[in-house]
Design an enzyme around this catalytic site. Structure first.
Site, PDB file in Angstrom:
ATOM      1  NE  ARG A 180      -3.760  -2.461   0.226  1.00  0.00           N
ATOM      2  CZ  ARG A 180      -3.521  -3.689  -0.344  1.00  0.00           C
ATOM      3  NH1 ARG A 180      -2.428  -3.813  -1.096  1.00  0.00           N
ATOM      4  NH2 ARG A 180      -4.113  -4.727  -0.093  1.00  0.00           N
ATOM      5  CB  SER A 229      -9.492  -1.355   3.738  1.00  0.00           C
ATOM      6  OG  SER A 229      -9.947  -2.477   3.473  1.00  0.00           O
ATOM      7  CD  GLU A 299      -5.880   0.038   2.471  1.00  0.00           C
ATOM      8  OE1 GLU A 299      -6.337   0.029   1.391  1.00  0.00           O
ATOM      9  OE2 GLU A 299      -5.567  -0.584   3.457  1.00  0.00           O
TER      10      GLU A 299
END
EC number: 1.3.1.98
Length: 323
Positions: A180, A229, A299
């Site tokens: 990520r 998320s 995130e």
């Protein structure tokens, strides 16, 4: 919060620009959370040349923030100063198959559209994109992934425009991809990329996509005002399990709630402010830290100025933990 009109301060900014410039545009209209303050100036360029021309004349001390589909973004209530660049589907939504398993794709293309195009062409390796609710510009920036696959596995090269309006071509190895994350300069605005899949057949790819879509529809609150998320999975852990173990499933602050369906999804139940959402996220981080000793990392990207309710400190919450 209303900002000074940059178009009045710098009247030459709009000279020769073919895209749309809007002062004090509410960001609640362009983010999936449907909340947050205004952009001082929202620019929707007509195409990459239009974007480059605008950036070349924009004074260097004015901040620039690129925004994609707004699915992974929380804008604070005080809004965002400077220029928010939002790439349109018309100018940056091209998708072309340029080889047996290769596609050239605009940064405004939704992830699921690339998955569909690959399936129709009998090209594998893109089914995971069917489960990511965002655009490819954001996927390239944050190395978006799902179901054990990541963007970095498919990206060959991308084209970016820097803060001065200059073009750059970056190879996969230039991106410094990790979970990520990428190391690409924050001054770069991605405008298109080349992706490589694998030889397959349409029936196989569509079965894979169906599995991805079925999981998303049954396990995630996709019809809510959400940002996907909320927290990254810490090494060796699942974020949702940590959130659940800390008693945060369904936890509510104001109009913000950790979803009952999937407790790593934060949702706007109707009238949540950016403050509600960020305070909820930090409260969850505090409780998880207190319960498990694990520090969750956001995130979702949180950007802009805090509003009248004040600043939210990291790890603020009932657990009283600080970091």
């Amino acid at each position: 919060m209303s900002f000074p009109d940059l178009l009045r301060t710098y009247p030459d900014l709009g000279a020769g620009i073919r895209g749309r410039l809007t002062a004090n545009q509410p960001m609640s209209a362009v983010t999936w959370f449907r909340t947050g303050g205004a952009a001082q100036l929202l620019f929707q360029p007509a195409d990459a040349d239009d974007l480059a021309r605008f950036l070349a004349v924009l004074p260097g001390d004015i901040p620039v923030l690129p925004v994609g589909l707004g699915s992974n973004l929380l804008i604070r209530d005080g809004g965002v100063d400077g220029v928010v660049v939002r790439l349109s589907a018309k100018g940056f939504g091209g998708l072309e198959q340029v080889g047996e398993t290769r596609f050239r794709v605009g940064a405004a293309v939704p992830d699921k559209r690339l998955a569909e195009a690959a399936a129709a062409a009998g090209v594998g390796g893109f089914a995971f994109f069917a489960g990511i609710p965002g655009g490819l510009g954001g996927a390239l920036r944050m190395n978006a992934g799902a179901h054990g696959a990541e963007t970095r596995e498919r990206m060959i090269e991308l084209t970016a425009i820097d803060r001065d309006g200059q073009r750059h071509v970056l190879k996969n190895a230039d991106m410094g991809y990790a979970y990520r994350h990428s190391n690409a300069s924050q001054d770069f605005i991605f405008v298109e990329a080349v992706f490589e899949g694998v030889a397959s057949d349409e029936a196989t790819v569509r079965r894979q996509m169906a599995d991805v879509i079925a999981h998303r529809e049954t396990a995630q609150p996709i019809r809510e005002k959400t940002g996907g998320s909320t927290f990254k999975n810490p090494e060796g852990h699942s974020a949702w399990k940590l959130v659940d173990a800390a008693g945060c499933r369904g936890l509510t602050i104001g109009g913000a709630q950790m979803s009952e369906m999937h407790c790593n999804f934060m949702i706007n139940t109707g009238e949540a402010t950016g403050h509600d959402l960020e305070l909820l996220g930090e409260t969850v981080r505090a409780r998880v830290l207190a319960q498990s000793g694990v520090r969750l990392e956001w995130e979702i990207k949180r950007l802009g100025h805090f509003g009248p309710q004040g600043e939210i400190q990291p790890f603020l919450g009932q657990a009283g933990e600080a970091a």
